[in-house]
Design a protein around this motif. Structure first.
Motif, mmCIF file in Angstrom:
data_model
loop_
_atom_site.group_PDB
_atom_site.id
_atom_site.type_symbol
_atom_site.label_atom_id
_atom_site.label_comp_id
_atom_site.label_asym_id
_atom_site.label_seq_id
_atom_site.Cartn_x
_atom_site.Cartn_y
_atom_site.Cartn_z
ATOM 1 N N TYR A 169 -17.211 66.045 -151.572
ATOM 2 C CA TYR A 169 -18.534 65.495 -151.289
ATOM 3 C C TYR A 169 -18.859 65.468 -149.799
ATOM 4 C CZ TYR A 169 -19.108 64.189 -156.151
ATOM 5 O OH TYR A 169 -19.258 64.227 -157.512
ATOM 6 N N GLY A 170 -17.930 65.921 -148.962
ATOM 7 C CA GLY A 170 -18.178 65.973 -147.525
ATOM 8 C C GLY A 170 -18.355 64.597 -146.896
ATOM 9 N N LEU A 171 -17.536 63.641 -147.343
ATOM 10 C CA LEU A 171 -17.643 62.266 -146.859
ATOM 11 C C LEU A 171 -16.472 61.910 -145.947
ATOM 12 C CD1 LEU A 171 -18.575 60.631 -150.271
ATOM 13 C CD2 LEU A 171 -20.129 61.117 -148.380
ATOM 14 N N THR A 172 -16.722 61.029 -145.021
ATOM 15 C CA THR A 172 -15.662 60.495 -144.172
ATOM 16 C C THR A 172 -15.114 59.222 -144.805
ATOM 17 O OG1 THR A 172 -17.149 59.088 -142.900
ATOM 18 C CG2 THR A 172 -16.847 61.370 -142.104
ATOM 19 N N GLN A 173 -14.022 58.731 -144.262
ATOM 20 C CA GLN A 173 -13.493 57.447 -144.724
ATOM 21 C C GLN A 173 -14.523 56.348 -144.464
ATOM 22 O OE1 GLN A 173 -9.727 57.218 -142.647
ATOM 23 N NE2 GLN A 173 -8.622 57.974 -144.435
ATOM 24 N N SER A 174 -15.229 56.446 -143.351
ATOM 25 C CA SER A 174 -16.282 55.457 -143.042
ATOM 26 C C SER A 174 -17.403 55.507 -144.066
ATOM 27 C CB SER A 174 -16.846 55.697 -141.644
ATOM 28 O OG SER A 174 -15.865 55.450 -140.666
ATOM 29 N N ASP A 175 -17.764 56.721 -144.502
ATOM 30 C CA ASP A 175 -18.803 56.858 -145.539
ATOM 31 C C ASP A 175 -18.380 56.148 -146.821
ATOM 32 O OD1 ASP A 175 -20.393 58.532 -143.882
ATOM 33 O OD2 ASP A 175 -19.466 60.353 -144.694
ATOM 34 N N ILE A 176 -17.128 56.355 -147.203
ATOM 35 C CA ILE A 176 -16.618 55.716 -148.426
ATOM 36 C C ILE A 176 -16.637 54.200 -148.266
ATOM 37 C CG2 ILE A 176 -14.576 55.386 -149.897
ATOM 38 C CD1 ILE A 176 -15.907 58.072 -150.390
ATOM 39 N N ALA A 177 -16.182 53.714 -147.129
ATOM 40 C CA ALA A 177 -16.161 52.260 -146.887
ATOM 41 C C ALA A 177 -17.562 51.688 -147.010
ATOM 42 C CB ALA A 177 -15.584 51.963 -145.508
ATOM 43 N N GLN A 178 -18.529 52.358 -146.425
ATOM 44 C CA GLN A 178 -19.906 51.874 -146.472
ATOM 45 C C GLN A 178 -20.436 51.880 -147.908
ATOM 46 O OE1 GLN A 178 -22.771 54.218 -144.254
ATOM 47 N NE2 GLN A 178 -24.087 52.439 -143.997
ATOM 48 N N ARG A 179 -20.211 52.953 -148.638
ATOM 49 C CA ARG A 179 -20.676 53.044 -150.038
ATOM 50 C C ARG A 179 -20.026 51.990 -150.924
ATOM 51 N NH1 ARG A 179 -22.368 58.409 -152.407
ATOM 52 N NH2 ARG A 179 -23.173 59.585 -150.666
ATOM 53 N N MET A 180 -18.751 51.668 -150.612
ATOM 54 C CA MET A 180 -18.007 50.738 -151.445
ATOM 55 C C MET A 180 -18.125 49.291 -150.978
ATOM 56 S SD MET A 180 -16.973 52.835 -153.633
ATOM 57 C CE MET A 180 -16.119 51.631 -154.575
ATOM 58 N N GLY A 181 -18.786 49.070 -149.856
ATOM 59 C CA GLY A 181 -18.925 47.709 -149.355
ATOM 60 C C GLY A 181 -17.589 47.119 -148.946
ATOM 61 N N THR A 182 -16.766 47.953 -148.343
ATOM 62 C CA THR A 182 -15.445 47.515 -147.913
ATOM 63 C C THR A 182 -15.216 47.969 -146.473
ATOM 64 O OG1 THR A 182 -13.138 47.383 -148.622
ATOM 65 C CG2 THR A 182 -14.176 49.548 -148.774
ATOM 66 N N THR A 183 -14.023 47.759 -145.991
ATOM 67 C CA THR A 183 -13.726 48.102 -144.602
ATOM 68 C C THR A 183 -13.094 49.488 -144.503
ATOM 69 O OG1 THR A 183 -11.501 47.174 -144.686
ATOM 70 C CG2 THR A 183 -13.313 45.667 -144.057
ATOM 71 N N LEU A 184 -13.218 50.074 -143.326
ATOM 72 C CA LEU A 184 -12.563 51.348 -143.049
ATOM 73 C C LEU A 184 -11.053 51.199 -143.237
ATOM 74 C CD1 LEU A 184 -12.435 54.251 -142.020
ATOM 75 C CD2 LEU A 184 -12.539 53.342 -139.684
ATOM 76 N N ARG A 185 -10.514 50.096 -142.799
ATOM 77 C CA ARG A 185 -9.066 49.850 -142.931
ATOM 78 C C ARG A 185 -8.630 49.894 -144.401
ATOM 79 N NH1 ARG A 185 -5.959 45.665 -139.393
ATOM 80 N NH2 ARG A 185 -5.094 47.525 -138.497
ATOM 81 N N SER A 186 -9.455 49.358 -145.310
ATOM 82 C CA SER A 186 -9.123 49.411 -146.740
ATOM 83 C C SER A 186 -9.047 50.852 -147.220
ATOM 84 C CB SER A 186 -10.148 48.652 -147.575
ATOM 85 O OG SER A 186 -10.034 47.269 -147.374
ATOM 86 N N VAL A 187 -10.044 51.640 -146.862
ATOM 87 C CA VAL A 187 -10.060 53.050 -147.285
ATOM 88 C C VAL A 187 -8.851 53.779 -146.697
ATOM 89 C CG1 VAL A 187 -11.347 55.223 -147.260
ATOM 90 C CG2 VAL A 187 -12.567 53.060 -147.558
ATOM 91 N N GLN A 188 -8.543 53.510 -145.452
ATOM 92 C CA GLN A 188 -7.371 54.137 -144.835
ATOM 93 C C GLN A 188 -6.097 53.758 -145.583
ATOM 94 O OE1 GLN A 188 -8.015 52.582 -140.894
ATOM 95 N NE2 GLN A 188 -8.935 54.502 -140.172
#
Length: 71
Positions: free
Chosen positions: A25-44
């Motif tokens: 989907y061409g998304l960054t970890q930050s994109d996922i965090a924003q879509r999921m309403g969570t933190t970048l650290r969680s996605v990492q």
């Protein structure tokens, strides 16, 4: 054979499958965090190798929510 967005390397949520979705989907970890309403650290931590001390399993409800969000 043509690959599609749901051709996951493994079954269900895994760090590899999460990375696969981001790539497709061409998304960054930050994109996922924003879509999921969570933190970048969680996605990492969800994407970290399962043997890493920083790894944390992605909650099933979040995995399902992400899949629905990307439909």
């Amino acid at each position: 054979m043509m690959s599609n967005k749901n051709d996951f390397p493994e079954t269900g949520y895994t760090p590899e499958n999460l990375r696969h979705l981001r790539k497709v989907y061409g998304l960054t970890q930050s994109d996922i965090a924003q879509r999921m309403g969570t933190t970048l650290r969680s996605v990492q931590s969800w994407e970290a190798d399962i043997t890493a001390k920083t790894h944390s399993g992605m909650p099933h409800r979040k995995w399902v929510e992400l899949l629905k969000n990307l439909e």
